[in-house]
Design a protein around this motif. Structure first.
Motif, PDB file in Angstrom:
ATOM      1  N   GLU A  76       1.292  -1.189   0.127  1.00  7.80           N
ATOM      2  CA  GLU A  76       0.018   0.030   0.402  1.00  7.80           C
ATOM      3  C   GLU A  76       0.899   1.253   0.231  1.00  7.80           C
ATOM      4  OE1 GLU A  76      -3.384   1.215   0.122  1.00  7.80           O
ATOM      5  OE2 GLU A  76      -2.791   3.150   0.464  1.00  7.80           O
ATOM      6  N   THR A 112      -0.854 -13.023  -2.810  1.00  9.83           N
ATOM      7  CA  THR A 112      -2.669 -12.864  -2.578  1.00  9.83           C
ATOM      8  C   THR A 112      -2.139 -11.658  -1.101  1.00  9.83           C
ATOM      9  OG1 THR A 112      -2.259 -15.146  -1.555  1.00  9.83           O
ATOM     10  CG2 THR A 112      -3.633 -14.124  -0.439  1.00  9.83           C
ATOM     11  N   HIS A 115      -3.091  -8.602  -3.125  1.00  9.00           N
ATOM     12  CA  HIS A 115      -4.022  -8.350  -3.372  1.00  9.00           C
ATOM     13  C   HIS A 115      -4.578  -6.994  -3.048  1.00  9.00           C
ATOM     14  CE1 HIS A 115      -7.734  -9.632  -6.066  1.00  9.00           C
ATOM     15  NE2 HIS A 115      -8.053  -9.702  -4.678  1.00  9.00           N
ATOM     16  N   ASN A 116      -4.793  -6.171  -4.341  1.00 11.57           N
ATOM     17  CA  ASN A 116      -6.295  -4.953  -3.689  1.00 11.57           C
ATOM     18  C   ASN A 116      -5.581  -4.114  -2.638  1.00 11.57           C
ATOM     19  OD1 ASN A 116      -8.626  -5.868  -5.071  1.00 11.57           O
ATOM     20  ND2 ASN A 116      -9.436  -6.682  -3.064  1.00 11.57           N
ATOM     21  N   LYS A 117      -3.862  -4.050  -3.218  1.00 17.49           N
ATOM     22  CA  LYS A 117      -3.473  -3.124  -2.363  1.00 17.49           C
ATOM     23  C   LYS A 117      -2.443  -2.109  -3.165  1.00 17.49           C
ATOM     24  CE  LYS A 117      -2.810  -6.035   1.861  1.00 17.49           C
ATOM     25  NZ  LYS A 117      -2.020  -6.742   2.397  1.00 17.49           N
ATOM     26  N   CYS A 118      -2.605  -1.920  -4.058  1.00 13.02           N
ATOM     27  CA  CYS A 118      -1.406  -2.088  -5.360  1.00 13.02           C
ATOM     28  C   CYS A 118      -1.596  -0.827  -6.362  1.00 13.02           C
ATOM     29  CB  CYS A 118      -0.688  -2.470  -6.194  1.00 13.02           C
ATOM     30  SG  CYS A 118      -0.218  -4.190  -4.976  1.00 13.02           S
ATOM     31  N   TRP A 119      -0.894   0.230  -5.601  1.00 13.47           N
ATOM     32  CA  TRP A 119      -1.463   1.749  -6.179  1.00 13.47           C
ATOM     33  C   TRP A 119      -1.763   1.432  -8.081  1.00 13.47           C
ATOM     34  CZ3 TRP A 119      -5.636   5.430  -5.137  1.00 13.47           C
ATOM     35  CH2 TRP A 119      -6.172   4.984  -3.857  1.00 13.47           C
ATOM     36  N   ASN A 441     -10.160   7.049  -6.211  1.00 12.15           N
ATOM     37  CA  ASN A 441     -10.440   5.379  -6.032  1.00 12.15           C
ATOM     38  C   ASN A 441      -9.784   4.932  -5.676  1.00 12.15           C
ATOM     39  OD1 ASN A 441     -12.515   4.037  -7.535  1.00 12.15           O
ATOM     40  ND2 ASN A 441     -11.221   4.016  -9.554  1.00 12.15           N
ATOM     41  N   LYS A 442      -9.784   3.345  -5.685  1.00  9.44           N
ATOM     42  CA  LYS A 442      -8.949   2.820  -5.530  1.00  9.44           C
ATOM     43  C   LYS A 442      -7.465   1.636  -5.607  1.00  9.44           C
ATOM     44  CE  LYS A 442     -12.307  -0.514  -5.647  1.00  9.44           C
ATOM     45  NZ  LYS A 442     -11.693  -1.739  -7.416  1.00  9.44           N
ATOM     46  N   PRO A 443      -7.429   1.219  -4.952  1.00 11.06           N
ATOM     47  CA  PRO A 443      -5.678   0.325  -5.727  1.00 11.06           C
ATOM     48  C   PRO A 443      -6.051   0.170  -6.744  1.00 11.06           C
ATOM     49  CG  PRO A 443      -5.652   0.616  -3.424  1.00 11.06           C
ATOM     50  CD  PRO A 443      -7.049   0.912  -3.899  1.00 11.06           C
ATOM     51  N   GLN A 444      -5.374   0.138  -8.441  1.00  9.84           N
ATOM     52  CA  GLN A 444      -6.008  -1.160  -9.263  1.00  9.84           C
ATOM     53  C   GLN A 444      -4.908  -1.580  -9.946  1.00  9.84           C
ATOM     54  OE1 GLN A 444      -9.388   1.337 -11.223  1.00  9.84           O
ATOM     55  NE2 GLN A 444      -9.044   2.749  -9.940  1.00  9.84           N
ATOM     56  N   HIS A 457      -6.018  -8.957 -11.216  1.00  8.45           N
ATOM     57  CA  HIS A 457      -5.993  -8.627 -10.310  1.00  8.45           C
ATOM     58  C   HIS A 457      -6.637  -9.427  -8.937  1.00  8.45           C
ATOM     59  CE1 HIS A 457      -7.050  -4.065 -11.289  1.00  8.45           C
ATOM     60  NE2 HIS A 457      -7.261  -4.779 -12.653  1.00  8.45           N
TER      61      HIS A 457
END
Ligand SMILES: [Zn+2]
Length: 457
Positions: A76, A112, A115-119, A441-444, A457
């Motif tokens: 993150e 794992t 996951h979902n943390k990378c900008w 937005n969010k990390p995508q 993703h």
């Protein structure tokens, strides 16, 4: 969602040169570059004015340390720093995380954790350590972009350094896979010899640290890797080249046609040992920053393409491990964090030296993209490439303050340094993810796999 259909500017950095142009995108991919006035009818146009529009930076040398040492950095925080610095693709090193990425199972654990943390887009290197040559094929199949090894102790016990015998087991496999081996090139023998002589020397003096890691330790390691590359026809990439003494060895190997490449880092091109104060362990890295004559020769080697590109070796640690209180260079963790600052650091110095935006894009975008085999998708503004883009103002000056940094620990040798070049906005696959200090937005970011164009993703 801020999906843009076109970006225009008076200064777009294309492979053909810098010009006024409009970049058209669809579904995250650049579809065309047209004239400045040739705008689509839709309203989603970003007008960058006079600011530079450049391919997003590709940084193939980053230590994120998650899972296992997440208190040092993490997906993150590191990828926020990347987005704010105009870096849209980075490749994470296999060490400092626990477990180290030396097995296919560890690679999946890392995915794992990410996951979902990378900008921004993130890919992975695997590791070559003693005894894991049986894992290399599975790691390669798992999507690592290549492998990293150390010829000296790495600083962490779970990532052991290799000897020539270990490399003789690994290199035939890597050659067969056509996978590059990234090498921390310093040989331990000369370092041990010099360190023994320094027993009475003051460990707070930068000079003591510098003397303990002599240029010859690097040059001898580079010579060994050239010899092994020749013998096994294996792709070898020397990381963080620090010494002018190594430059002619690389030049000759390239001339011979060996598959050798090399990188250096912003700190070797920005700082010189003469101006590093004693006790300031935020300057510690290995190999060390050397004198100003050496720095000049590294710039020349970049200009002559002996050094291929520039990446950060972003490697943070908590304040305590950096030993800022005692200033002991030998006990402090080695590593300089500059993911967010590499663009202005490089621009500040290269624009003083008659290099141009063309060089900057080669050294920080297309050059590193080639190492990871993404040279047809990343690192250029051209039709068919991903719309990963940084927009920045090359005239803007600022002073580095810890509060502006997004990395977990705000420790930096660039603190209080005046720099030129401010990142204004960053786009990932056509979507704005960073806008003048704000994350949108969010990390995508995608988790990239070798050979897979779009990641997942
Ligand atoms: Zn490193």
């Amino acid at each position: 969602m801020t999906t843009i259909r076109a970006i225009r500017s008076k200064r777009v950095v294309t492979p053909e040169g810098v010009r006024a142009a409009t970049i058209h995108t669809r579904n995250g991919v650049i579809t065309a570059i047209t004239g400045y006035g040739d705008l689509p009818s839709e309203k989603y146009v970003y007008d960058a004015g006079e600011s530079v529009v450049m391919p997003g930076i590709v940084d193939t040398h980053v230590h994120i340390n998650e899972p296992g040492r997440t208190e040092w950095e993490g997906f993150e925080t590191a990828t926020r720093a990347a987005a704010a610095g105009g870096v849209t693709t980075l490749i994470d090193m296999p060490l400092n995380s626990i477990p180290a990425t030396t097995t296919a199972a560890a690679l999946e654990l890392k995915r794992t954790a990410a996951h979902n943390k990378c900008w921004v887009n993130v890919g992975f290197w695997g590791g070559v350590v003693p005894g894991n040559s049986g894992e290399l094929r599975a790691l390669h199949r798992g999507g690592v972009f290549g492998f990293k090894c150390f010829l000296v102790p790495s600083g962490v016990p779970e990532f052991m350094n290799v000897t020539e015998a270990d490399l003789r087991a690994a290199l035939p496999k890597l050659a067969e896979l056509d996978s590059p081996l990234l090498v921390h090139a310093e040989l331990p023998g000369r370092i041990a010899e010099e360190t023994a002589k320094l027993e009475q020397a003051n460990p707070r003096k930068y000079k003591t640290w510098l003397q303990s890691r002599p240029p010859v330790a690097e040059a001898k390691a580079v010579e060994m890797m050239v010899r092994l590359s020749r013998e096994f026809r294996a792709r070898v990439h020397i990381v963080h080249l620090s010494s002018e003494l190594s430059v002619p060895i690389i030049r000759r190997a390239k001339k011979e046609g060996l598959p050798i490449s090399t990188e250096t880092c912003p700190h070797y091109l920005f700082f010189a040992s003469g101006s590093i104060p004693d006790g300031q362990t935020q300057f510690k890295c290995a190999p060390p920053v050397r004198d100003s004559q050496n720095r000049k020769r590294l710039w020349t080697a970049l200009g002559r393409k002996t050094i291929d590109f520039v990446v950060t070796d972003h490697s943070p640690s908590p304040r305590k491990l950096k030993c800022l209180d005692t200033g002991d260079f030998f006990k402090a963790w080695g590593g300089i964090s500059s993911l967010q600052l590499s663009l202005p650091v490089m621009w500040t110095k290269l624009s003083e030296r008659n290099y141009s935006l063309k060089h900057l894009a080669r050294w920080m975008c297309s050059g590193p993209a080639r190492l990871i085999g993404l040279e047809n998708r990343k690192g250029a503004i051209a039709a068919g490439y991903d719309a990963d883009i940084v927009i920045w103002n090359p005239e803007k000056r600022f002073i580095v303050r810890p509060t502006m940094l997004h990395q977990r620990h705000k420790i930096s040798p660039y603190q209080n340094k005046p720099l030129r070049g401010e990142v204004e906005a960053t786009f990932l696959r056509g979507e704005m993810i960073y806008d003048r200090g704000r994350f949108l937005n969010k990390p995508q970011g995608a988790l990239l796999r070798r050979g897979e164009a779009d990641g997942f993703h």
